[in-house]
Design an enzyme around this catalytic site. Structure first.
Site, PDB file in Angstrom:
ATOM      1  N   SER A 260     -11.251  -5.613 -21.618  1.00 53.42           N
ATOM      2  CA  SER A 260     -11.162  -4.320 -20.947  1.00 53.42           C
ATOM      3  C   SER A 260     -10.962  -3.252 -22.003  1.00 53.42           C
ATOM      4  O   SER A 260     -10.761  -3.551 -23.170  1.00 53.42           O
ATOM      5  CB  SER A 260      -9.987  -4.308 -19.980  1.00 53.42           C
ATOM      6  OG  SER A 260      -8.787  -4.273 -20.712  1.00 53.42           O
ATOM      7  N   LYS A 261     -11.023  -2.001 -21.563  1.00 56.12           N
ATOM      8  CA  LYS A 261     -10.844  -0.905 -22.504  1.00 56.12           C
ATOM      9  C   LYS A 261      -9.534  -1.057 -23.271  1.00 56.12           C
ATOM     10  O   LYS A 261      -9.440  -0.728 -24.442  1.00 56.12           O
ATOM     11  CB  LYS A 261     -10.832   0.431 -21.750  1.00 56.12           C
ATOM     12  CG  LYS A 261     -12.192   0.794 -21.165  1.00 56.12           C
ATOM     13  CD  LYS A 261     -13.069   1.510 -22.182  1.00 56.12           C
ATOM     14  CE  LYS A 261     -14.340   2.031 -21.567  1.00 56.12           C
ATOM     15  NZ  LYS A 261     -15.432   1.077 -21.527  1.00 56.12           N
ATOM     16  N   ARG A 262      -8.522  -1.541 -22.570  1.00 58.71           N
ATOM     17  CA  ARG A 262      -7.215  -1.689 -23.182  1.00 58.71           C
ATOM     18  C   ARG A 262      -7.182  -2.788 -24.244  1.00 58.71           C
ATOM     19  O   ARG A 262      -6.444  -2.717 -25.208  1.00 58.71           O
ATOM     20  CB  ARG A 262      -6.144  -1.979 -22.107  1.00 58.71           C
ATOM     21  CG  ARG A 262      -5.213  -0.823 -21.895  1.00 58.71           C
ATOM     22  CD  ARG A 262      -4.065  -0.851 -22.799  1.00 58.71           C
ATOM     23  NE  ARG A 262      -3.527   0.265 -23.500  1.00 58.71           N
ATOM     24  CZ  ARG A 262      -4.109   1.171 -24.248  1.00 58.71           C
ATOM     25  NH1 ARG A 262      -5.409   1.274 -24.319  1.00 58.71           N
ATOM     26  NH2 ARG A 262      -3.438   2.035 -24.926  1.00 58.71           N
ATOM     27  N   ASN A 263      -7.979  -3.791 -24.072  1.00 63.76           N
ATOM     28  CA  ASN A 263      -7.959  -4.834 -25.084  1.00 63.76           C
ATOM     29  C   ASN A 263      -9.309  -5.355 -25.536  1.00 63.76           C
ATOM     30  O   ASN A 263      -9.776  -6.392 -25.119  1.00 63.76           O
ATOM     31  CB  ASN A 263      -7.043  -6.005 -24.671  1.00 63.76           C
ATOM     32  CG  ASN A 263      -7.355  -6.509 -23.292  1.00 63.76           C
ATOM     33  OD1 ASN A 263      -8.501  -6.567 -22.919  1.00 63.76           O
ATOM     34  ND2 ASN A 263      -6.356  -6.870 -22.538  1.00 63.76           N
TER      35      ASN A 263
END
Length: 489
Positions: A260-263
């Site tokens: 995801s964008k976060r990881n």
RNA sequence: GGCCCCGUCGUCUAGUGGCCUAGGACUCUGGCUUCUCAAGUCAGCUACGAGGGUUCGAAUCCCUUCGGGGCUACCA
């Protein structure tokens, strides 16, 4: 048993640019590329833009730029062309239309008039009845009266592939034999009601027409393989001419699952701007799902092409860990030659407005880089580390200022100033020797205490490149001026 | 739910029946070195998901189970 073939290996990377390429996509591209290079075959780059709703030209351009930046050069594809082009599926629509018609004529596919609502209702019912979901074959054997009625209603049909009774078994190069019962592979759509092709049609047609021999792709496509094989059959391809499949394990995010964008699911452009080297990104990504063995991890692009084999790709998913990427990046930076380190560093320094690029600045940058090369993990750490050498409005960082406002620091700074002022030769060895004499021997201070104060005064921070070298590069005038100014804090 | 894939330290992995009291790397902790930060170096923590088999012997083979993931679109 797999047949050993002496056909030229042709591997393709075929992304659907519905966003910017992220580490998962790139890992696939890297393996595709490495395998093609390892075997001396061709690396084909194809754009799967059949989903006109989501693919944009901007993303396509970004994808080309990303592969180029990483050094994953393609032998056939956009911009370079090739004997089996065009390599954008949006430019091959007539080809897909031809095959769709052929499949219809030969009874491999049929027109389906079911509406989205009707299909949804069927799925609902299947879910409720707890049976395998999928198309129920409603339009498989429509009478001409039924068809006429649908047409009269104004319905536009899709082209649906007919999955016969039985099963499909194939040998995945990574997972071994995989088998799907057709009861769980429903009839699937090849062409939308508006006449545009779907991935399921285009991917198979193109792999055949482009003579692809090996399909290395993400594991998420594993269950679509029987559909792809069915299209080969409809095209009349002999089983021994099917491409060989290798479904690569996923690259997942830091914590639990899905990128995801976060990881991790950020564009490669982000990594470029954050100061990661292409070699480091590729080296790290190569280790996700593959390993050269023999406790080795450090590989150059060239070594990767020499060592890479699908046999050494394993089947379980890997977690993306930016810490390790960072460590590898640091290693790669340290391994850079002075010239190439300079080339990588300059854009970061100019973009951060630390330098503008004058000859004198460049000269100073070249002298300064060696003292920081081993202390950074990403190129973006360069500007803050060298800023003190170039800034016109120097000021001590606020959290460091308090550390040199006490009496002892004043004594240190005053003593340093007195000794340094008398220095005739301004170089790091001389600077070190007078400061040691004045602060360590005469004042009897611990080096870290004494030099710490000077460091803050001169560089503005308690963390900096080596002090004496830094002062040499800064020059006598500025160094003394800053120590003087620090006395007033 | 159904189908398919997967399961070794926190993470990436080595390992294809004896070389495994499970090796390397990153992270973390501690030491050394040291003008800070790094780098370097030494040491430490920590793993074969579980349960059954097969075998003289299993991380490696089989079964079950549990867990994770993917697919189940007129997305790819």
């Amino acid at each position: 048993m797999l047949k050993v073939s002496n056909k030229e290996v042709r591997v393709r990377f075929a992304p659907s640019p519905t966003g910017e390429l992220h580490v998962g996509n790139i890992r696939t591209a890297l393996f595709d590329w490495a395998y093609a290079r390892h075997t001396g075959g061709k690396f084909v780059f194809r754009i799967e833009d059949t989903d006109t709703e989501r693919v944009t030209d901007e993303y396509i351009q970004a994808a080309l730029g990303t592969l180029r930046w990483l050094g994953l050069d393609w032998d056939e594809g956009p911009e370079v062309g090739g004997p089996y082009g065009p390599y954008l599926q949006s430019q091959r629509l007539d080809i897909y239309a031809k095959y769709a018609k052929q499949f219809l004529d030969e009874g491999f596919a049929y027109h389906c008039y079911c509406s989205a609502e009707e299909l949804e209702a069927v799925r609902e019912a299947q879910r409720a009845a707890n049976v395998a979901p999928g198309y129920n074959g409603h339009c498989r054997n429509l009478t001409s009266e039924q068809i006429a009625a649908y047409v009269a209603e104004g319905r536009k049909p899709v082209v649906r592939m007919l999955m016969p009774e039985g099963s499909t078994t194939f040998t995945d190069l990574i997972r071994g034999e995989v088998s799907f019962d057709h009861n769980f592979v429903p009839d699937f759509v090849l062409v939308r009601a508006d006449g545009s092709p779907l991935y399921t049609l285009a991917v198979a047609v193109d792999d055949v027409l482009m003579k692809i021999t090996h399909v290395l792709r993400g594991e998420d496509l594993l269950s679509s393989t029987p559909r792809q094989i069915r299209v080969y059959q409809a095209m009349g391809v002999a089983p021994e001419d099917y491409p060989l499949f290798a479904h690569l394990p996923f690259v997942m995010g830091q914590d639990n699952a899905k990128l995801s964008k976060r990881n991790g699911e950020v564009s490669i452009a982000w990594y470029r701007d954050a100061g990661y080297l292409p070699e480091a990104i590729c080296n790290y990504l190569a280790l996700l799902g593959w390993s050269p063995g023999e406790d080795r991890e450090d590989v150059t692009m060239k070594e990767l092409t020499e060592l890479f084999t699908v046999e050494r790709v394993h089947s379980s998913p890997a977690r993306f860990d930016i810490k390790k990427l960072e460590a590898i990046n640091g290693d790669k930076i340290r391994a850079l030659t002075p010239n190439s380190f300079f080339d990588w560093a300059m854009p970061f320094l100019t973009r951060a407005n630390v330098v503008t690029g004058t000859a004198s600045e460049i000269e100073l940058v070249k002298k300064a880089l060696p003292i920081i090369q081993e202390r950074i993990a990403t190129l973006s750490e360069i500007p803050p580390m060298l800023k003190f050498l170039f800034t016109q409005d120097f000021a001590v960082e606020s959290d460091s200022a308090s550390k040199i406002s006490d009496e002892q620091s004043k004594k240190v700074l005053q003593a340093s100033l007195d000794r340094l002022a008398g220095l005739t030769e301004w170089n790091h060895a001389a600077i070190e020797s007078v400061l040691r004499a004045a602060l360590i021997e005469e004042l009897g201070l611990k080096p870290r205490i004494a030099f710490g104060a000077v460091r803050i005064a001169v560089t503005g921070s308690h963390i900096s490149p080596p002090l004496f070298e830094s002062m040499e590069l800064l020059g006598a005038a500025k160094s003394l001026e800053r120590i003087k100014a620090a006395l007033l804090i």
